[in-house]
Design an enzyme around this catalytic site. Structure first.
Site, PDB file in Angstrom:
ATOM      1  N   GLN A 130       3.129   2.833  -3.589  1.00  0.00           N
ATOM      2  CA  GLN A 130       1.787   2.262  -3.476  1.00  0.00           C
ATOM      3  C   GLN A 130       1.295   1.759  -4.824  1.00  0.00           C
ATOM      4  O   GLN A 130       1.001   2.568  -5.717  1.00  0.00           O
ATOM      5  CB  GLN A 130       0.839   3.350  -2.945  1.00  0.00           C
ATOM      6  CG  GLN A 130      -0.605   2.917  -2.830  1.00  0.00           C
ATOM      7  CD  GLN A 130      -1.482   4.020  -2.249  1.00  0.00           C
ATOM      8  OE1 GLN A 130      -1.130   5.202  -2.316  1.00  0.00           O
ATOM      9  NE2 GLN A 130      -2.617   3.657  -1.698  1.00  0.00           N
ATOM     10  N   GLU A 248      -4.890   7.068   5.513  1.00  0.00           N
ATOM     11  CA  GLU A 248      -4.339   8.037   4.567  1.00  0.00           C
ATOM     12  C   GLU A 248      -4.420   9.481   5.070  1.00  0.00           C
ATOM     13  O   GLU A 248      -3.496  10.246   4.915  1.00  0.00           O
ATOM     14  CB  GLU A 248      -5.021   7.918   3.205  1.00  0.00           C
ATOM     15  CG  GLU A 248      -4.326   8.705   2.127  1.00  0.00           C
ATOM     16  CD  GLU A 248      -4.476   8.067   0.746  1.00  0.00           C
ATOM     17  OE1 GLU A 248      -3.564   8.209  -0.060  1.00  0.00           O
ATOM     18  OE2 GLU A 248      -5.504   7.427   0.496  1.00  0.00           O
TER      19      GLU A 248
END
Ligand SMILES: Cc1cc2nc3c(=O)[nH]c(=O)nc-3n(C[C@H](O)[C@H](O)[C@H](O)COP(=O)(O)OP(=O)(O)OC[C@H]3O[C@@H](n4cnc5c(N)ncnc54)[C@H](O)[C@@H]3O)c2cc1C
Length: 407
Positions: A130, A248
Site C-alpha cells: 500500500q 480496512e
C-alpha cells in the site's frame, strides 16, 4: 450466533475440521507464526500455506463467487476468521491484496483490471503493498506529493512513499499520487497500480525496534506503469483511496479478538507458571484485561448484528473510530502487562530460556517483548488515536473543526 443457525453451525464445523486436518505435516510448525510485528518469520513457508489455502478455496472468502471468491455470508465470514484465529494458523500474507485492493477493484475497477488482477490475488500468486503514506503525508494524507505524468501510453512516477509494509516481498504497489499539476489537497490525485520489479523503484527496509524490518521506504525515480492501470478517473483518486480504507476493518475484527483472547490466555498461563499469578495486583490486571476483552467482543457482535440485520446505525456514528481506539489501546496495555508478568526477565535480551521455543525467530527479543514493542504501533497505523478522536469530536459530536494549516 443468534439465533443459532444450523447452516452456520455446520460451516463452523467444516472450517474447524479443515484447519485441524491441514495444519499438519509440513504446515504443523507454522502455528502462531506471522501477523503484525512478526511478518518476517518463515515467509516462504507461510507463502506455501497461503497458496494451499487458495487451492482449497479458503482465500478471498467474502468476495462474490463471480470474482473467484467463496461468496460467504457475513456471519460465515466471521466464523471463518474466528476459527482461523482459534486454530492459531499462521498470519495471512495477502492482506493488502485480499482485503484492501481486491474489494476496491470490485467496486471501482474496470472489467479488464478485475480480470487481470483478481485471480492472481485469489491464488496468492501476486502480492500487493500500500503506497499511501509519505514523509509529509501520514495522518494528513491529502498532502501527498508523489507525482505521475502521462508519457504516451504510460504513467511516469516520481516521489517517495514511506512505512510501506511488505514492499520487500510485494509484486505490485497501489500508489496514491498527484496527476494534475498545481492541484492541492484532495483534488488532482489518482490511484495507480504499479509493478514493483523495475529499475525506477527502490525499496529500502526500515529496521524497527522489534529487530525486524516489515516496512520500508519506497523511492520512485521515473518509475512506469501502463496508462490503463489507473483505478477510477484521473484526478478522482481520493474517492478510490477512501473507498479502500472503508474495507480496512471488515469482518476480520472478530477474528482479531479471538487472537487477542489466545494471547491473553497464554499470558495467564505464563503468569501461573512463573509465579506472577501469586501477585494479587497482577491477577487483578489480568482479570481487568479479560473483562475489557469481553466488552470489546460484545460491542463487536452488536455492531455486526446491526450490519447483518441491515439496521446498521454505525455509519457516521463513530463505531469504527471507537473500535480502533479501544482495541489498539487494549492491545498496547496487554504488551505492558506482559512485561509486568515477566518481571525482571523482561529486561533480558536474546539467549534467555524463552528463546528456546523459537517463537522469537532470529530477533533478539522474544515473543512477549516483541508484543510489547510492536503494540506501540497499534495506536499509530490505521489512523492514530489523535486522528480517531478528531473524527469523533468533529463528525460525531459536532464540535468545531480544528483549523487546517495552509502550507
Ligand atoms: C506498523 C505500521 C505499518 C504501516 N504500514 C503502512 C503501509 O503499508 N502503507 C502506508 O501507506 N502507510 C503505512 N503506515 C503509515 C501509517 O499510516 C502512518 O504512520 C499514520 O498514518 C500516521 O502518519 P505519520 O506516521 O506520518 O504521523 P503524523 O501524521 O506525522 O503524526 C505524528 C503525530 O501527530 C499526531 N497528529 C497528526 N495530525 C494530528 C491532528 N490533526 N490532530 C492531533 N494530532 C495529530 C498523530 O496522532 C501522531 O501522534 C504504517 C505505519 C505503521 C506504524
Amino acid at each position: 450466533m443468534n439465533p443459532v443457525d444450523a447452516a452456520d453451525v455446520a460451516f463452523r464445523d467444516e472450517v474447524r475440521t479443515w484447519l485441524a486436518d491441514n495444519l499438519t505435516g509440513e504446515f504443523a510448525d507454522l502455528r502462531g507464526l506471522g501477523g503484525p510485528g512478526r511478518e518476517d518469520l518463515d515467509f516462504e513457508a507461510r507463502l506455501r500455506w497461503n497458496r494451499h489455502l487458495a487451492d482449497h478455496g479458503w482465500t478471498c472468502v467474502g468476495w462474490p463467487a463471480e470474482f473467484g471468491g467463496r461468496g460467504l455470508t457475513m456471519s460465515q465470514q466471521v466464523i471463518f476468521h474466528e476459527e482461523y484465529a482459534r486454530s492459531d494458523a499462521p498470519g495471512r500474507i495477502n492482506h493488502f491484496g485480499e482485503e484492501l485492493l481486491g474489494p476496491t477493484l470490485i467496486a471501482f475497477g474496470t472489467d479488464q483490471q478485475k480480470a487481470r488482477f483478481l485471480p492472481k490475488i485469489r491464488a496468492v500468486e501476486e502480492l500487493w503493498c500500500q503506497g499511501y503514506s509519505e514523509p509529509g503525508a501520514g495522518s494528513d494524507l491529502a498532502n501527498v506529493a508523489t507525482k505521475a505524468v502521462r508519457d504516451g501510453d504510460e504513467w511516469v512516477i516520481d516521489g517517495q512513499k514511506i512505512w510501506t509494509s511488505s514492499a520487500q516481498v510485494a509484486d505490485w504497489i497501489f500508489v496514491v499520487c498527484r496527476t494534475v499539476p498545481g492541484s492541492a489537497r484532495h483534488e488532482g490525485l489518482s490511484f495507480l497500480l504499479v509493478p514493483m520489479d523495475q529499475p525506477g523503484i527502490e525499496v529500502r527496509p526500515i529496521k524497527q525496534l522489534t529487530g525486524g524490518a516489515e516496512f520500508n521506504e519506497v523511492f520512485f525515480t521515473g518509475a512506469r506503469t501502463a496508462a490503463d492501470l489507473i483505478v477510477g478517473e484521473p484526478g478522482d483518486g481520493w474517492k478510490v483511496a477512501m473507498g479502500l480504507l472503508g474495507f480496512e476493518r471488515g469482518v476480520s475484527t472478530l477474528g482479531q479478538q479471538v487472537g487477542f483472547e489466545r494471547e491473553l490466555g497464554e499470558l495467564i498461563e505464563l503468569a501461573k507458571t512463573n509465579g506472577a499469578y501469586d501477585d494479587a495486583i497482577l491477577r487483578d490486571r489480568l482479570a481487568q484485561a479479560k473483562v475489557e476483552l469481553d466488552v470489546m467482543r460484545v460491542n463487536a457482535v452488536r455492531g455486526l448484528s446491526g450490519v447483518i440485520a441491515g439496521s446498521d446505525s454505525s455509519a457516521g456514528g463513530g463505531a469504527a473510530s471507537i473500535g480502533k481506539l479501544v482495541w489498539a489501546n487494549w492491545h498496547k496495555r496487554l504488551g505492558e502487562l506482559a512485561m509486568a508478568v515477566l518481571g525482571p526477565d523482561a529486561l533480558a535480551l536474546g539467549g534467555s530460556a524463552r528463546h528456546a521455543d523459537g517463537v522469537g525467530g532470529d530477533s533478539p527479543v522474544d515473543r512477549w517483548q516483541k508484543l510489547y514493542l510492536f503494540t506501540r504501533a497499534d495506536t499509530i497505523y490505521g489512523g492514530s488515536d489523535e486522528v480517531q478522536r478528531n473524527i469523533l469530536a468533529e463528525r460525531v459530536l459536532g464540535l468545531p473543526r480544528e483549523p487546517k494549516g495552509t502550507a
